[in-house]
Enzyme design. Structure first.
Site, PDB file in Angstrom:
ATOM      1  N   HIS A  87       2.329  -8.048  -0.450  1.00  0.00           N
ATOM      2  CA  HIS A  87       3.630  -7.854   0.197  1.00  0.00           C
ATOM      3  C   HIS A  87       3.374  -7.379   1.619  1.00  0.00           C
ATOM      4  O   HIS A  87       2.222  -7.175   2.016  1.00  0.00           O
ATOM      5  CB  HIS A  87       4.509  -6.882  -0.583  1.00  0.00           C
ATOM      6  CG  HIS A  87       4.008  -5.466  -0.648  1.00  0.00           C
ATOM      7  ND1 HIS A  87       2.832  -5.112  -1.267  1.00  0.00           N
ATOM      8  CD2 HIS A  87       4.531  -4.300  -0.159  1.00  0.00           C
ATOM      9  CE1 HIS A  87       2.655  -3.805  -1.172  1.00  0.00           C
ATOM     10  NE2 HIS A  87       3.665  -3.289  -0.496  1.00  0.00           N
ATOM     11  N   HIS A  89       4.292  -4.558   3.455  1.00  0.00           N
ATOM     12  CA  HIS A  89       4.262  -3.187   3.957  1.00  0.00           C
ATOM     13  C   HIS A  89       2.995  -2.958   4.781  1.00  0.00           C
ATOM     14  O   HIS A  89       1.918  -3.457   4.429  1.00  0.00           O
ATOM     15  CB  HIS A  89       4.354  -2.192   2.808  1.00  0.00           C
ATOM     16  CG  HIS A  89       5.763  -1.972   2.329  1.00  0.00           C
ATOM     17  ND1 HIS A  89       6.052  -1.296   1.170  1.00  0.00           N
ATOM     18  CD2 HIS A  89       6.959  -2.323   2.869  1.00  0.00           C
ATOM     19  CE1 HIS A  89       7.374  -1.253   1.017  1.00  0.00           C
ATOM     20  NE2 HIS A  89       7.942  -1.865   2.030  1.00  0.00           N
ATOM     21  N   ASP A  91       0.777  -0.698   5.201  1.00  0.00           N
ATOM     22  CA  ASP A  91      -0.458  -0.179   4.623  1.00  0.00           C
ATOM     23  C   ASP A  91      -1.227  -1.246   3.854  1.00  0.00           C
ATOM     24  O   ASP A  91      -2.404  -1.052   3.516  1.00  0.00           O
ATOM     25  CB  ASP A  91      -0.187   1.040   3.732  1.00  0.00           C
ATOM     26  CG  ASP A  91       0.812   0.765   2.625  1.00  0.00           C
ATOM     27  OD1 ASP A  91       1.876   0.182   2.910  1.00  0.00           O
ATOM     28  OD2 ASP A  91       0.546   1.148   1.465  1.00  0.00           O
ATOM     29  N   HIS A  92      -0.607  -2.391   3.609  1.00  0.00           N
ATOM     30  CA  HIS A  92      -1.280  -3.516   2.956  1.00  0.00           C
ATOM     31  C   HIS A  92      -1.550  -4.669   3.917  1.00  0.00           C
ATOM     32  O   HIS A  92      -2.547  -5.369   3.761  1.00  0.00           O
ATOM     33  CB  HIS A  92      -0.427  -4.046   1.795  1.00  0.00           C
ATOM     34  CG  HIS A  92      -0.289  -3.071   0.681  1.00  0.00           C
ATOM     35  ND1 HIS A  92      -1.000  -3.164  -0.502  1.00  0.00           N
ATOM     36  CD2 HIS A  92       0.477  -1.955   0.567  1.00  0.00           C
ATOM     37  CE1 HIS A  92      -0.685  -2.152  -1.283  1.00  0.00           C
ATOM     38  NE2 HIS A  92       0.215  -1.402  -0.657  1.00  0.00           N
TER      39      HIS A  92
END
Length: 283
Positions: A87, A89, A91-92
């Site tokens: 996904h 976000h 932090d990913h």
């Protein structure tokens, strides 16, 4: 995410980075926080005898981390051939474009805005690289674009933020919707029952060894929270913030902003299903 200490499912202790299954190695990003737990898990996937690897969720835009992922793959004699995102976000996914520069790979994701290349990802897609097979599972709810990746050869599933290795995840309203999330958890439960999946490779936290137990816990937890929110509204708590203070009183206050997103998703769900009425005056 909650600050629950652990989940059912026999979480693996010890070092979080390193080999997790015959085909999966984790490189932990240095972005630990209340929301990211120990940091983002960046997964390197490959067949044991292959020279090609797939990376799932390069993580934050941290040059040291991105190079560590490349170095880990190369030290095992492998070249990163493809990048996938669970996904969008940050932090990913924030480091995905830079990681693509470092590796010369395309980036595949459900959200077209996150892709580098013409090919996206969707439910039922099968990704094959160097003999490795990953099956794409649509799991909206945490976010609208959330995906999981079924790794049948290891009887494992990479869950991003849909299921965590410790605590529970946020339904990130308004993008995330509770009804979608419950359907996604049921879809994951079907993988454990029908396809023999027993290992969870999460986006944060330790590997879990009892996938079915974890998913059942998540479903029970969401039902319990939903009942608590419904009761809070019936008892006169009229704003999402007030509901959070009442229902999440035992949760670390640093997580209350995330809890409020989940509460908003729960209130929307209750209203859509006629379980609370407009007369309650929620604002």
């Amino acid at each position: 995410m909650t600050d629950a200490a652990a989940l059912p499912g026999q979480p693996r202790g010890g070092v979080l980075s390193g080999p997790a299954t015959p085909r999966a190695v984790n490189v932990l990003a240095p972005n630990a926080s209340a929301m990211t737990l120990d940091g983002t898990n960046t997964w390197i996937l490959s067949e044991p005898d292959s020279e090609l690897a797939v990376v799932v969720d390069p993580g934050p835009l941290d040059e040291g981390h991105l190079r560590a992922v490349v170095d880990t793959a190369e030290a095992a004699g492998r070249r990163v051939a493809l990048t996938l995102l669970t996904h969008g976000h940050p932090d990913h996914a924030e480091g995905a474009a830079r990681f693509a520069e470092l590796t010369g790979t395309k980036v595949r994701a459900l959200d077209p805005a996150l892709r580098l290349g013409d090919e996206g990802l969707g439910a039922g897609n099968v990704v094959r690289v160097g003999g490795l097979e990953l099956r794409v599972v649509s799991t909206p709810g945490h976010t609208a674009d959330s995906l999981c990746f079924h790794l049948p050869a290891d009887q494992a599933v990479l869950t991003g933020d849909t299921v965590l290795g410790r605590g529970t995840t946020v339904v990130a309203h308004p993008d995330g919707r509770l009804g979608d999330y419950l359907d996604s958890l049921r879809r994951l439960r079907s993988l454990t029952v029908d396809d023999g999946v027993h290992t969870v490779l999460p986006g944060h936290g330790p590997v879990l060894e009892d996938a079915q137990g974890v998913v059942e816990f998540y479903l029970a937890h969401r039902a319990h929270r939903l009942a608590q929110v419904e009761t809070a509204v019936e008892n006169g708590y009229r704003t999402p913030g007030a509901v959070v203070e009442h229902v999440y009183a035992d949760v670390n206050r640093a997580l209350w902003p995330a809890a409020e997103l989940s509460v908003r998703a729960q209130l929307e769900y209750l209203e859509e299903h006629g379980l609370i009425q407009e007369e309650h005056g929620l604002i």
